[in-house]
Design a protein around this motif. Structure first.
Motif, PDB file in Angstrom:
ATOM      1  N   VAL A  45       0.823  -1.206   0.000  1.00 52.55           N
ATOM      2  CA  VAL A  45       0.000   0.000   0.000  1.00 52.55           C
ATOM      3  C   VAL A  45       0.858   1.257   0.000  1.00 52.55           C
ATOM      4  N   ALA A  85       0.815   4.027  -2.883  1.00 53.58           N
ATOM      5  CA  ALA A  85       0.547   5.422  -2.516  1.00 53.58           C
ATOM      6  C   ALA A  85       1.621   6.351  -3.092  1.00 53.58           C
ATOM      7  N   GLY A 109       1.449   6.561  -6.915  1.00 55.83           N
ATOM      8  CA  GLY A 109       0.321   7.347  -7.393  1.00 55.83           C
ATOM      9  C   GLY A 109       0.523   8.858  -7.342  1.00 55.83           C
ATOM     10  N   ALA A 153      -1.472  13.068   0.497  1.00 53.60           N
ATOM     11  CA  ALA A 153      -1.972  12.057  -0.434  1.00 53.60           C
ATOM     12  C   ALA A 153      -1.589  10.654   0.014  1.00 53.60           C
ATOM     13  N   VAL A 154      -0.352  10.482   0.470  1.00 51.70           N
ATOM     14  CA  VAL A 154       0.095   9.163   0.907  1.00 51.70           C
ATOM     15  C   VAL A 154      -0.647   8.748   2.178  1.00 51.70           C
ATOM     16  N   GLU A 199      -3.583   9.617   3.144  1.00 47.13           N
ATOM     17  CA  GLU A 199      -4.973   9.283   2.812  1.00 47.13           C
ATOM     18  C   GLU A 199      -5.093   7.857   2.310  1.00 47.13           C
ATOM     19  N   ARG A 200      -4.042   7.365   1.672  1.00 39.50           N
ATOM     20  CA  ARG A 200      -4.075   6.013   1.111  1.00 39.50           C
ATOM     21  C   ARG A 200      -3.642   4.929   2.098  1.00 39.50           C
ATOM     22  N   LEU A 201      -3.036   5.324   3.191  1.00 41.62           N
ATOM     23  CA  LEU A 201      -2.541   4.345   4.160  1.00 41.62           C
ATOM     24  C   LEU A 201      -3.635   3.988   5.162  1.00 41.62           C
ATOM     25  N   ASP A 202      -3.664   2.755   5.540  1.00 41.76           N
ATOM     26  CA  ASP A 202      -4.660   2.279   6.504  1.00 41.76           C
ATOM     27  C   ASP A 202      -4.096   2.287   7.910  1.00 41.76           C
TER      28      ASP A 202
END
Length: 192
Positions: free
Chosen positions: A120, A124, A127, A170-171, A173-176
């Motif tokens: 992920v 991220a 992207g 941005a990164v 937001e993509r990480l859980d």
């Protein structure tokens, strides 16, 4: 200074003396930074091509040494900027001649191979727009300050700060999950 004493001259001084004709000063600059510049290139295009490009970086740096801004005592950001320009030029040339393998045309696969961590995180970072990815990798991976990254990228410090901020958002937001890999992206060297 005896040969057993460490060289405490700044990079700016070495470049100044090199311009004045002291060949050993430029050699000392290369010795100080060759490993970091090589790693910068190898992370992007792999070790084979990085060795070829490294020679071009040192030739370009030697030719441009008279234009170095001596208010910066550390030349590493300037050298990363030269390395980035050499890399971009090589990639443009490879695209024009179409003689290179597809992997050499796009530096991302080499970067992708070196990034550790969860899939992920890779996705991220992959992207991100190139400008944001560049500043993020210079700050997090190469451990430059934002001001040094700006020098390497040839942009104002405020632009580098904005790009880094957007990249981190941005990164994240993509990480859980809290406390995940996003913590690494918060690490930043403080200005000296």
């Amino acid at each position: 200074m005896s040969s057993s004493e460490p060289d405490v001259r700044s990079d700016a001084e070495l470049l100044g003396w090199s311009v004045a004709g002291d060949v050993g000063s430029f050699t000392e600059l290369v010795r100080r930074h060759e490993t970091a510049v090589y790693r910068f290139l190898a992370r992007r295009v792999g070790p084979g091509l990085a060795e070829d490009l490294l020679a071009e970086v040192w030739m370009a740096a030697f030719q441009a040494r008279g234009a170095y801004d001596r208010s910066w005592p550390n030349a590493r950001p300037w050298l990363f900027g030269i390395a980035r320009n050499v890399l971009r030029s090589a990639l443009r040339k490879a695209r024009r001649t179409e003689l290179a393998a597809p992997a050499a045309l796009d530096p991302w696969p080499a970067v992708d191979d070196y990034i550790d961590g969860a899939v992920v995180v890779k996705a991220a970072v992959r992207g991100l727009p190139a400008a944001e990815r560049d500043v993020l990798l210079l700050v997090v991976w190469e451990e430059l300050t934002v001001a040094e990254a700006a020098v390497a990228l040839g942009v104002p410090a405020g632009t580098a700060r904005s790009r880094l901020h957007r990249a981190r958002l941005a990164v994240r937001e993509r990480l859980d999950g809290p406390g995940g890999a996003g913590r690494v992206l918060s690490a930043e060297r403080k200005e000296p």
